[in-house]
Design a protein around this motif. Structure first.
Motif, mmCIF file in Angstrom:
data_model
loop_
_atom_site.group_PDB
_atom_site.id
_atom_site.type_symbol
_atom_site.label_atom_id
_atom_site.label_comp_id
_atom_site.label_asym_id
_atom_site.label_seq_id
_atom_site.Cartn_x
_atom_site.Cartn_y
_atom_site.Cartn_z
ATOM 1 N N GLU A 82 0.817 -1.218 0.000
ATOM 2 C CA GLU A 82 0.000 0.000 0.000
ATOM 3 C C GLU A 82 0.852 1.270 0.000
ATOM 4 N N SER A 83 2.128 1.142 0.377
ATOM 5 C CA SER A 83 2.972 2.342 0.426
ATOM 6 C C SER A 83 3.153 2.936 -0.974
ATOM 7 N N ALA A 84 2.903 2.129 -1.997
ATOM 8 C CA ALA A 84 3.051 2.610 -3.374
ATOM 9 C C ALA A 84 2.082 3.748 -3.676
ATOM 10 N N ARG A 85 1.008 3.896 -2.871
ATOM 11 C CA ARG A 85 0.044 4.981 -3.108
ATOM 12 C C ARG A 85 0.681 6.355 -2.956
ATOM 13 N N ILE A 86 1.786 6.410 -2.206
ATOM 14 C CA ILE A 86 2.491 7.692 -2.038
ATOM 15 C C ILE A 86 2.931 8.217 -3.408
ATOM 16 N N MET A 87 3.144 7.275 -4.339
ATOM 17 C CA MET A 87 3.526 7.669 -5.695
ATOM 18 C C MET A 87 2.573 8.725 -6.275
ATOM 19 N N PHE A 88 1.264 8.602 -5.980
ATOM 20 C CA PHE A 88 0.278 9.492 -6.611
ATOM 21 C C PHE A 88 0.397 10.943 -6.137
ATOM 22 N N VAL A 89 1.064 11.172 -4.995
ATOM 23 C CA VAL A 89 1.337 12.553 -4.607
ATOM 24 C C VAL A 89 2.811 12.920 -4.783
ATOM 25 N N HIS A 90 3.672 11.904 -4.728
ATOM 26 C CA HIS A 90 5.114 12.190 -4.808
ATOM 27 C C HIS A 90 5.556 12.508 -6.242
ATOM 28 N N VAL A 91 5.196 11.636 -7.162
ATOM 29 C CA VAL A 91 5.675 11.801 -8.544
ATOM 30 C C VAL A 91 5.154 13.106 -9.187
ATOM 31 N N PRO A 92 3.843 13.432 -9.056
ATOM 32 C CA PRO A 92 3.390 14.710 -9.640
ATOM 33 C C PRO A 92 4.091 15.931 -9.028
ATOM 34 N N SER A 93 4.326 15.923 -7.725
ATOM 35 C CA SER A 93 5.047 17.040 -7.097
ATOM 36 C C SER A 93 6.426 17.185 -7.701
ATOM 37 N N ALA A 94 7.104 16.042 -7.818
ATOM 38 C CA ALA A 94 8.471 16.074 -8.337
ATOM 39 C C ALA A 94 8.484 16.558 -9.792
ATOM 40 N N TRP A 95 7.536 16.062 -10.598
ATOM 41 C CA TRP A 95 7.463 16.526 -11.998
ATOM 42 C C TRP A 95 7.223 18.022 -12.059
ATOM 43 N N LEU A 96 6.274 18.481 -11.249
ATOM 44 C CA LEU A 96 5.915 19.897 -11.330
ATOM 45 C C LEU A 96 7.018 20.802 -10.791
ATOM 46 N N SER A 97 7.837 20.284 -9.869
ATOM 47 C CA SER A 97 8.960 21.089 -9.391
ATOM 48 C C SER A 97 9.898 21.376 -10.553
ATOM 49 N N MET A 98 9.996 20.401 -11.484
ATOM 50 C CA MET A 98 10.854 20.574 -12.653
ATOM 51 C C MET A 98 10.164 21.385 -13.745
ATOM 52 N N PHE A 99 8.874 21.147 -13.923
ATOM 53 C CA PHE A 99 8.120 21.899 -14.935
ATOM 54 C C PHE A 99 8.111 23.387 -14.582
ATOM 55 N N ALA A 100 7.868 23.661 -13.290
ATOM 56 C CA ALA A 100 7.873 25.060 -12.843
ATOM 57 C C ALA A 100 9.243 25.676 -13.087
ATOM 58 N N TYR A 101 10.303 24.874 -12.894
ATOM 59 C CA TYR A 101 11.640 25.430 -13.123
ATOM 60 C C TYR A 101 11.873 25.703 -14.607
ATOM 61 N N ALA A 102 11.351 24.832 -15.447
ATOM 62 C CA ALA A 102 11.479 25.069 -16.894
ATOM 63 C C ALA A 102 10.789 26.380 -17.271
ATOM 64 N N VAL A 103 9.611 26.630 -16.693
ATOM 65 C CA VAL A 103 8.902 27.888 -16.951
ATOM 66 C C VAL A 103 9.725 29.060 -16.422
ATOM 67 N N LEU A 104 10.240 28.891 -15.197
ATOM 68 C CA LEU A 104 11.042 29.948 -14.567
ATOM 69 C C LEU A 104 12.262 30.293 -15.418
ATOM 70 N N ALA A 105 13.007 29.257 -15.838
ATOM 71 C CA ALA A 105 14.232 29.499 -16.598
ATOM 72 C C ALA A 105 13.908 30.022 -17.998
ATOM 73 N N GLY A 106 12.872 29.453 -18.625
ATOM 74 C CA GLY A 106 12.485 29.905 -19.965
ATOM 75 C C GLY A 106 12.046 31.357 -19.963
ATOM 76 N N ALA A 107 11.193 31.716 -19.003
ATOM 77 C CA ALA A 107 10.717 33.093 -18.909
ATOM 78 C C ALA A 107 11.877 34.036 -18.583
ATOM 79 N N SER A 108 12.817 33.570 -17.757
ATOM 80 C CA SER A 108 13.970 34.400 -17.405
ATOM 81 C C SER A 108 14.827 34.692 -18.631
ATOM 82 N N LEU A 109 15.001 33.667 -19.462
ATOM 83 C CA LEU A 109 15.788 33.839 -20.688
ATOM 84 C C LEU A 109 15.108 34.869 -21.601
#
Lengths: 58, 245
Positions: free
Chosen positions: B54-81
């Motif tokens: 059942e611990s695998a359910r953490i994936m449903f909150v962990h993986v999206p957070s981790a992806w979005l931390s990177m997506f937000a950074y891509a937006v941040l860096a792209g907009a900065s450029l």
């Protein structure tokens, strides 16, 4: 039900992970909306004052 | 000619304001629908993993957070450029607005990762390539936010923050490839091949819904925060005018 809540022995990890995620996502949303409404009100009152003293300028 | 300058400077924020005004209600409802569906599916209907239980359910909150931390950074860096190249006001606002959201997602990635690490790796924290580079990402977000707060002159703040964001993308690349470059406890990318995922559909469908929900939440809040910045700019200009009058 209690079996579901126990999460196969991982309850103390699964539930906090979901709770904190929901809390943080809600918190960020509330903070974002609050400052949005505040600036909206501020801008509205400034524009009212501005319209009273000078004609609109675009 | 002088009258043309403020008009052209406003032209794009104007378009953004009317566009986002029309889109935001739809985006908000879609976000809520996706997140509620994804969380309920993940908690109640996804099967337990045959290894992680059942611990695998953490994936449903962990993986999206981790992806979005990177997506937000891509937006941040792209907009900065864009901000550095074209000196575009709206790009600055996008970057400034993305940072606190990215920091929140990174924080969640770290905390849910720790809560998953304890039962699976036997420790909340390991100075491992992936969590360590994620911690650095979190500090870069905080530093970026602090730069905007500490530099009074908005234009100087925008430039300094943009340079930090672009330099910091080195770390974002390290985050991405950390699981391939180093021997790490962290497993490699979850959904690297959409044609042949390493996961059964009963996992990746709810995961995808959660991830779309997080993405829509990010975009919705990004738009609201950018609108807030556009209004702040207008307030600043009105105040200057009133002082000058």
């Amino acid at each position: 039900m209690s079996e579901f809540l126990a999460m196969g022995g991982y309850a103390q990890f699964v539930w906090p992970a979901f709770m904190i995620s929901i809390l943080v996502l809600l918190g960020v949303t509330v903070l974002t909306m609050r400052s949005y409404r505040r600036e909206q009100a501020m801008l509205a009152s400034l524009e009212k004052k501005n319209d009273a003293t000078a004609p609109a300028e675009y | 000619m002088i009258a043309m300058v403020p008009f052209s400077a406003l032209a794009n924020p104007h378009r953004f304001m009317s566009f986002s005004d029309r889109m935001l209600p739809w985006m908000g409802w879609l976000t809520a629908l996706l997140l509620v569906t994804g969380f309920i599916w993940g908690l109640f209907f996804a099967p337990p993993d045959y290894q992680m239980g059942e611990s695998a359910r953490i994936m449903f909150v962990h993986v999206p957070s981790a992806w979005l931390s990177m997506f937000a950074y891509a937006v941040l860096a792209g907009a900065s450029l864009m901000s550095l190249i074209w000196r575009h006001n709206l790009a600055d606002m996008a970057a400034k607005s993305a940072a606190p959201l990215g920091a929140a997602f990174t924080f969640l990635g770290l905390v849910t990762g720790a809560l998953w690490g304890q039962p699976m790796w036997g420790t909340f924290w390991e100075w491992d390539a992936r969590p360590t580079s994620m911690l650095v990402l979190f500090f870069i977000y905080l530093g970026y936010i602090a730069l905007w707060e500490t530099i009074e002159d908005q234009q100087k703040a925008a430039r300094a923050a943009a340079i930090l964001a672009i330099v910091g993308s080195i770390n974002a690349v390290i985050v991405k490839f950390s699981v391939d470059w180093w021997n790490t406890l962290h497993q490699p990318a979850s959904l690297s091949r959409l044609d042949a995922p390493a996961m059964h559909w009963s996992f990746w469908v709810p995961l995808l819904i959660c991830a779309l929900g997080y993405t829509m939440l990010f975009l919705t809040l990004l738009f609201v925060r950018m609108r807030t910045e556009v209004m702040r700019n207008r307030i600043r200009r009105l105040r200057m005018k009133q002082v000058g009058a």
